[in-house]
Design an enzyme around this catalytic site. Structure first.
Site, PDB file in Angstrom:
ATOM      1  CG  HIS A   1      -5.998 -11.397   4.147  1.00 45.67           C
ATOM      2  ND1 HIS A   1      -6.866 -11.901   5.450  1.00 45.67           N
ATOM      3  CD2 HIS A   1      -6.298 -10.235   4.940  1.00 45.67           C
ATOM      4  CE1 HIS A   1      -7.495 -11.709   6.748  1.00 45.67           C
ATOM      5  NE2 HIS A   1      -7.518 -10.013   5.736  1.00 45.67           N
ATOM      6  CD  GLN A   2      -1.905  -9.446  -1.282  1.00 46.57           C
ATOM      7  OE1 GLN A   2      -0.893  -8.903  -1.754  1.00 46.57           O
ATOM      8  NE2 GLN A   2      -1.144  -9.831   0.141  1.00 46.57           N
ATOM      9  N   GLY A   3      -6.309  -7.549   0.869  1.00 47.18           N
ATOM     10  CA  GLY A   3      -7.087  -6.122   1.152  1.00 47.18           C
ATOM     11  C   GLY A   3      -6.632  -4.718   1.072  1.00 47.18           C
ATOM     12  CB  ALA A   4      -5.217  -4.120   4.373  1.00 48.81           C
TER      13      ALA A   4
ATOM     14  NE  ARG B   1     -15.420   1.674   9.120  1.00 48.07           N
ATOM     15  CZ  ARG B   1     -14.740   1.582  10.398  1.00 48.07           C
ATOM     16  NH1 ARG B   1     -15.507   2.406  10.768  1.00 48.07           N
ATOM     17  NH2 ARG B   1     -15.308   0.673  10.856  1.00 48.07           N
ATOM     18  CB  ILE B   2     -14.982  -1.944   3.133  1.00 49.25           C
ATOM     19  CG1 ILE B   2     -14.013  -1.635   4.179  1.00 49.25           C
ATOM     20  CG2 ILE B   2     -14.672  -2.468   1.589  1.00 49.25           C
ATOM     21  CD1 ILE B   2     -13.716  -2.884   4.468  1.00 49.25           C
TER      22      ILE B   2
ATOM     23  CB  CYS C   1     -12.377  -8.093  -0.247  1.00 50.34           C
ATOM     24  SG  CYS C   1     -11.640  -8.458  -1.520  1.00 50.34           S
ATOM     25  CB  ALA C   2     -15.698  -9.856   4.835  1.00 47.60           C
TER      26      ALA C   2
ATOM     27  CD  GLU D   1      -7.012 -15.945   5.639  1.00 47.29           C
ATOM     28  OE1 GLU D   1      -6.669 -14.699   6.222  1.00 47.29           O
ATOM     29  OE2 GLU D   1      -8.199 -14.981   5.208  1.00 47.29           O
TER      30      GLU D   1
ATOM     31  CG  ASP E   1     -25.546  -2.958   7.155  1.00 47.21           C
ATOM     32  OD1 ASP E   1     -26.442  -2.748   8.462  1.00 47.21           O
ATOM     33  OD2 ASP E   1     -24.558  -2.394   6.687  1.00 47.21           O
TER      34      ASP E   1
END
Ligand code: NAD
Length: 303
Positions: free
Chosen positions: A277-280, A149-150, A228-229, A259, A169
């Protein structure tokens, strides 16, 4: 009334939905002991990534039926124990894809143009235009590890910047990649050919340290790595050595093996930029993750 315990910050719209079906208690920042006490009579537990829902926590929950994870990754929940106890786990896999993809683009641009370093320098009163000379994204090859998805959202955005996209992948059919204008390659070829590399795979025993010294040694001298995973995907020691010796250009990290990071040497390097950890962490992603999970819980409780 059903007791619904919420132990991480949750969007107000999600709380409203939960209140339609139960007594909601929001208690964030709990110690382990406090959580073990509160979970005893809860029938529903709602968390984000902060609360660690371990075997011990689940075993203390005498009435727990549902665990809601307002987000994607469920690596903070002991799924085996939940399954053993017949507890349903629901999450919101789509809610944050665009936010994470946008942060990925932001970090790529920030690293390519040294934006954080230049900002700091400017605020110190300096006017140093040579030191921060960057590179363009246009015409460069972006290697995407994990075309889910990302990864696919990142591909679309990077194509708009004029980048060529390759991806690794093993679970994505070639026709899908081709229809997106993306060439599938092996992980080693991706490391050899990419100017930018971005990771979008889940952290599993198979993907842990999938980017190690061997892969980093294959990379070009100007490669920029974005993660960012999950922190554990990259061997941080190998990354640190390579960045320190300038064997690759830069890294932009939203996630870390530990973290919050404690004395992480990566954070002492000029060619490392990052976010906590700001991705979402956007208004839109949080609202949608919270409400998607709350609606699922409502449906389950109403049978
Ligand atoms: P997804 O499941 O849609 O995509 C993951 C892709 O990785 C899939 O296409 C899968 O085939 C591929 N994959 C699995 N194992 C692989 C392997 N060994 N090698 C190569 N590819 C492999 O997931 P998504 O929604 O795109 O999310 C990706 C990851 O992003 C999540 O697992 C999560 O850890 C992370 N994430 C981070 C944040 C953040 O705040 N920074 C927010 C959301 C998600």
């Amino acid at each position: 009334m059903v007791k619904i315990l919420v132990t991480d910050p949750l969007h107000e719209d999600a709380i409203k939905i939960l209140k339609e079906v139960g007594d909601v208690e929001v208690a964030t920042g709990l110690s382990k002991e406090e959580l073990l006490e509160k979970i005893k009579d809860a029938e529903v537990l709602v968390v984000r990534s902060g609360t660690k829902v371990t075997r011990e926590v689940i075993e203390h929950a005498e009435k727990l039926k549902v665990i809601g994870r307002a987000g994607v990754g469920v690596d903070n929940i002991d799924l085996d124990t939940a399954t053993e106890k017949g507890i349903i786990v629901v999450n919101a896999p789509d809610a944050s894809s665009i936010s994470v993809a946008e942060l990925t683009m932001g970090l790529m641009l920030a690293a390519a143009r040294n934006i954080p370093q230049a900002t700091e320098s400017l605020k110190r009163g300096e006017w140093d235009r040579k030191r921060f000379k960057g590179i363009e994204l246009y015409g460069k090859t972006l290697g995407i590890v994990g075309l889910g998805r990302i990864g696919q959202q990142v591909a679309k955005r990077a194509q708009a910047f004029g980048m060529n996209i390759i991806a690794y992948d093993p679970y994505i059919p070639e026709e899908i990649a081709n229809s997106l204008g993306i060439r599938l390659v092996s992980i080693n070829d991706l490391c050899k050919e990419s100017d930018f590399i971005t990771l979008h795979v889940p952290l599993t025993p198979k993907t842990k340290h999938m980017i190690g010294k061997e892969q980093i040694d294959l990379m070009k001298k100007n490669t920029i790595i974005v993660n960012c995973a999950r922190g554990g995907l990259i061997d941080e020691k190998a990354l640190y050595e390579a960045l320190k010796e300038k064997r690759i250009r830069a890294a932009a990290l939203d996630v870390f093996e530990e973290e919050p990071p404690k004395d992480n040497p990566l954070l002492t390097l000029d060619n490392v930029i990052g976010t906590p950890h700001q991705g979402a962490s956007t208004e839109e992603a949080q609202k949608s993750a919270g409400t998607i999970v709350a609606e699922q819980i409502k449906k389950i409780l109403r049978g």
